[in-house]
Design a protein around this motif. Structure first.
Motif, PDB file in Angstrom:
ATOM      1  N   THR A 117       0.832  -1.207   0.000  1.00 36.83           N
ATOM      2  CA  THR A 117       0.000   0.000   0.000  1.00 36.83           C
ATOM      3  C   THR A 117       0.865   1.254   0.000  1.00 36.83           C
ATOM      4  O   THR A 117       0.579   2.246  -0.707  1.00 36.83           O
ATOM      5  N   LYS A 118       1.936   1.211   0.781  1.00 40.23           N
ATOM      6  CA  LYS A 118       2.840   2.357   0.822  1.00 40.23           C
ATOM      7  C   LYS A 118       3.500   2.585  -0.542  1.00 40.23           C
ATOM      8  O   LYS A 118       3.610   3.733  -1.013  1.00 40.23           O
ATOM      9  N   ALA A 119       3.925   1.480  -1.173  1.00 42.15           N
ATOM     10  CA  ALA A 119       4.556   1.619  -2.499  1.00 42.15           C
ATOM     11  C   ALA A 119       3.580   2.202  -3.508  1.00 42.15           C
ATOM     12  O   ALA A 119       3.940   3.067  -4.328  1.00 42.15           O
ATOM     13  N   ALA A 120       2.312   1.742  -3.453  1.00 41.94           N
ATOM     14  CA  ALA A 120       1.295   2.282  -4.373  1.00 41.94           C
ATOM     15  C   ALA A 120       1.052   3.763  -4.093  1.00 41.94           C
ATOM     16  O   ALA A 120       0.911   4.580  -5.026  1.00 41.94           O
ATOM     17  N   ALA A 121       1.015   4.120  -2.802  1.00 44.60           N
ATOM     18  CA  ALA A 121       0.798   5.525  -2.453  1.00 44.60           C
ATOM     19  C   ALA A 121       1.957   6.387  -2.918  1.00 44.60           C
ATOM     20  O   ALA A 121       1.766   7.530  -3.374  1.00 44.60           O
ATOM     21  N   GLU A 122       3.167   5.861  -2.820  1.00 45.24           N
ATOM     22  CA  GLU A 122       4.324   6.623  -3.303  1.00 45.24           C
ATOM     23  C   GLU A 122       4.274   6.801  -4.821  1.00 45.24           C
ATOM     24  O   GLU A 122       4.666   7.856  -5.352  1.00 45.24           O
ATOM     25  N   ALA A 171      -0.906  16.664  -1.972  1.00 47.81           N
ATOM     26  CA  ALA A 171      -0.913  16.624  -0.507  1.00 47.81           C
ATOM     27  C   ALA A 171      -1.673  15.395   0.006  1.00 47.81           C
ATOM     28  O   ALA A 171      -1.252  14.729   0.969  1.00 47.81           O
ATOM     29  N   ALA A 172      -2.799  15.084  -0.684  1.00 46.26           N
ATOM     30  CA  ALA A 172      -3.580  13.918  -0.267  1.00 46.26           C
ATOM     31  C   ALA A 172      -2.794  12.616  -0.472  1.00 46.26           C
ATOM     32  O   ALA A 172      -2.797  11.716   0.377  1.00 46.26           O
ATOM     33  N   SER A 173      -2.091  12.522  -1.602  1.00 50.64           N
ATOM     34  CA  SER A 173      -1.314  11.299  -1.871  1.00 50.64           C
ATOM     35  C   SER A 173      -0.148  11.159  -0.889  1.00 50.64           C
ATOM     36  O   SER A 173       0.200  10.051  -0.461  1.00 50.64           O
ATOM     37  N   GLN A 176      -1.480   9.783   2.234  1.00 50.56           N
ATOM     38  CA  GLN A 176      -1.701   8.337   2.106  1.00 50.56           C
ATOM     39  C   GLN A 176      -0.389   7.558   2.318  1.00 50.56           C
ATOM     40  O   GLN A 176      -0.374   6.492   2.925  1.00 50.56           O
ATOM     41  N   VAL A 177       0.712   8.133   1.829  1.00 52.70           N
ATOM     42  CA  VAL A 177       2.018   7.496   2.056  1.00 52.70           C
ATOM     43  C   VAL A 177       2.327   7.463   3.544  1.00 52.70           C
ATOM     44  O   VAL A 177       2.798   6.447   4.090  1.00 52.70           O
ATOM     45  N   SER A 178       2.082   8.573   4.242  1.00 49.50           N
ATOM     46  CA  SER A 178       2.340   8.624   5.686  1.00 49.50           C
ATOM     47  C   SER A 178       1.472   7.613   6.432  1.00 49.50           C
ATOM     48  O   SER A 178       1.939   6.933   7.365  1.00 49.50           O
ATOM     49  N   ALA A 179       0.204   7.516   6.009  1.00 52.02           N
ATOM     50  CA  ALA A 179      -0.691   6.562   6.665  1.00 52.02           C
ATOM     51  C   ALA A 179      -0.231   5.122   6.432  1.00 52.02           C
ATOM     52  O   ALA A 179      -0.244   4.280   7.355  1.00 52.02           O
ATOM     53  N   GLU A 181       2.814   4.185   5.837  1.00 56.79           N
ATOM     54  CA  GLU A 181       4.043   3.978   6.599  1.00 56.79           C
ATOM     55  C   GLU A 181       3.731   3.714   8.077  1.00 56.79           C
ATOM     56  O   GLU A 181       4.347   2.849   8.718  1.00 56.79           O
ATOM     57  N   ALA A 182       2.770   4.463   8.641  1.00 55.19           N
ATOM     58  CA  ALA A 182       2.368   4.244  10.029  1.00 55.19           C
ATOM     59  C   ALA A 182       1.773   2.852  10.210  1.00 55.19           C
ATOM     60  O   ALA A 182       2.040   2.158  11.202  1.00 55.19           O
ATOM     61  N   ALA A 183       0.972   2.433   9.213  1.00 55.11           N
ATOM     62  CA  ALA A 183       0.395   1.085   9.287  1.00 55.11           C
ATOM     63  C   ALA A 183       1.478   0.017   9.222  1.00 55.11           C
ATOM     64  O   ALA A 183       1.401  -1.022   9.898  1.00 55.11           O
ATOM     65  N   SER A 184       2.532   0.255   8.454  1.00 53.81           N
ATOM     66  CA  SER A 184       3.644  -0.697   8.365  1.00 53.81           C
ATOM     67  C   SER A 184       4.376  -0.801   9.698  1.00 53.81           C
ATOM     68  O   SER A 184       4.756  -1.894  10.138  1.00 53.81           O
ATOM     69  N   VAL A 185       4.577   0.361  10.331  1.00 53.31           N
ATOM     70  CA  VAL A 185       5.245   0.356  11.640  1.00 53.31           C
ATOM     71  C   VAL A 185       4.409  -0.434  12.645  1.00 53.31           C
ATOM     72  O   VAL A 185       4.935  -1.250  13.421  1.00 53.31           O
ATOM     73  N   ALA A 186       3.105  -0.222  12.635  1.00 54.74           N
ATOM     74  CA  ALA A 186       2.224  -0.950  13.554  1.00 54.74           C
ATOM     75  C   ALA A 186       2.258  -2.449  13.270  1.00 54.74           C
ATOM     76  O   ALA A 186       2.281  -3.274  14.191  1.00 54.74           O
TER      77      ALA A 186
END
Length: 358
Positions: A117-122, A171-173, A176-179, A181-186
């Motif tokens: 998801t992070k890669a897609a958001a990036e 800004a929205a995309s 999404q990358v930050s979100a 990344e946070a989900a990956s950390v969790a």
């Protein structure tokens, strides 16, 4: 020649016999034992190290596989405790371990999904960045043309709105990358937590398995069963004795020597043991222990007058290899004599030459 009266002759003969008897008694009491100062002696009994086979946990004795007098070898199973409760605990611990392993796999899958998801958001961020760059250039051209009245005001407003929309999309995309990344950390934290839970579950399985192993009572040395302390069906507390064994590799005789002789004793000194039950055999041994303090000898060992003297306790141990060759003859509690060579250069008399295979 006059002969003495018969009565005086008889009295003279009786007097001579009495003198001979007295001399014999005195000689028997004072005669040396023939060992000299180089060899000391003391009486004692054969002893051996005793081992109690006890249960680690409280429970019911399920089975005892040996009888009194049996010889046992290292690793031999001697008795079993009832393990039905432990078997259930083991299954429960194993199930919990499998659940934790499944949770770990789920956490790894979640990490992989969040990374995707992070890669897609990036990728979307890069796309929105490109769209915003194009929208800015279009707006800049429109602004120049509008100053020359080459395009309508409406066109300029549309290009400005497109640029601002691109900025918002970028800004929205990025959000999404930050979100992601946070989900990956969790998710990675869940992996660590799941791994810790697996370690705890494995420890629980190991603990129950250890308790199961301890419920199989085994011998750890060559020994003989002396007593069956418990019987199948009895419920014992933790540490309750089931069997009492005699260690057949640690057989010795304890005897006492006075201070004048004990001071010349060193560990490893040669000893000869002669048992009252088999005086024809001389058993080799070596000093394995010398007490560091003197004591009064026990009443069963020496006479009352000798108990008034301080004595040192000596232990003479028989070679374990010799014991293994004569297991059937090894018995404890037998009284006998111990002869100890105080002078290493002295020779054993013929009567104390070893006559058992060693």
């Amino acid at each position: 020649m006059n002969r003495p009266p018969r009565k005086r002759l008889i009295q003279a003969l009786l007097f001579v016999v009495l003198l001979v008897a007295i001399a014999l008694i005195v000689w028997q009491a004072l005669r040396p034992d023939g060992l000299g100062d180089a060899i000391a002696s003391g009486n004692g009994r054969m002893e051996a190290t005793e081992i109690d086979i006890a249960t680690k946990l409280s429970g019911r004795v399920a089975e005892i596989l040996v009888d009194e007098g049996d010889f046992v070898a290292p690793g031999q199973l001697l008795a079993r405790m009832d393990t039905r409760t432990l078997d259930a605990q083991l299954r429960q611990a194993q199930a919990e371990l499998q659940r934790m392993r499944n949770a770990l796999q789920t956490a790894h899958a979640q990490v992989a999904q969040n990374e995707s998801t992070k890669a897609a958001a990036e990728a979307v961020v890069h796309q929105r960045q490109a769209e915003l760059t194009a929208a800015r250039k279009r707006y800049e051209r429109s602004s120049t043309l509008a100053q020359r009245n080459a395009i309508s005001r409406q066109q300029l407003d549309d290009d400005r709105a497109t640029m601002q929309s691109g900025e918002a999309a970028l800004a929205a995309s990025r959000a999404q990358v930050s979100a992601a990344e946070a989900a990956s950390v969790a998710a990675r934290s869940q992996v660590v937590e799941a791994q810790s839970a697996i370690d705890a579950a494995e420890a629980s399985v190991a603990k129950v398995q250890a308790d199961l192993d301890d419920s199989q009572l085994r011998a750890d040395r060559l020994a003989r069963v002396q007593y069956r302390v418990a019987e199948p069906g009895e419920v014992l507390a933790a540490g309750g004795n089931v069997l009492n064994l005699i260690d057949l590799t640690d057989v010795y005789m304890t005897f006492f020597l006075p201070t004048s002789q004990a001071g010349r004793v060193a560990l490893g000194n040669d000893v000869r043991l002669v048992l009252d039950a088999a005086p024809e055999y001389v058993i080799p041994a070596r000093v394995s222990f010398v007490a560091n303090t003197a004591q009064f000898t026990p009443k069963t060992v020496e006479t009352a007058s000798e108990r008034e003297k301080l004595m040192f306790r000596i232990r003479a141990r028989i070679d374990p290899q010799l014991l293994k060759e004569h297991l059937e003859q090894v018995k404890t509690g037998l009284p006998g004599m111990a002869y100890l060579k105080l002078d290493p250069q002295a020779e054993w008399p013929d009567a104390l030459q070893v006559n058992v295979s060693s």
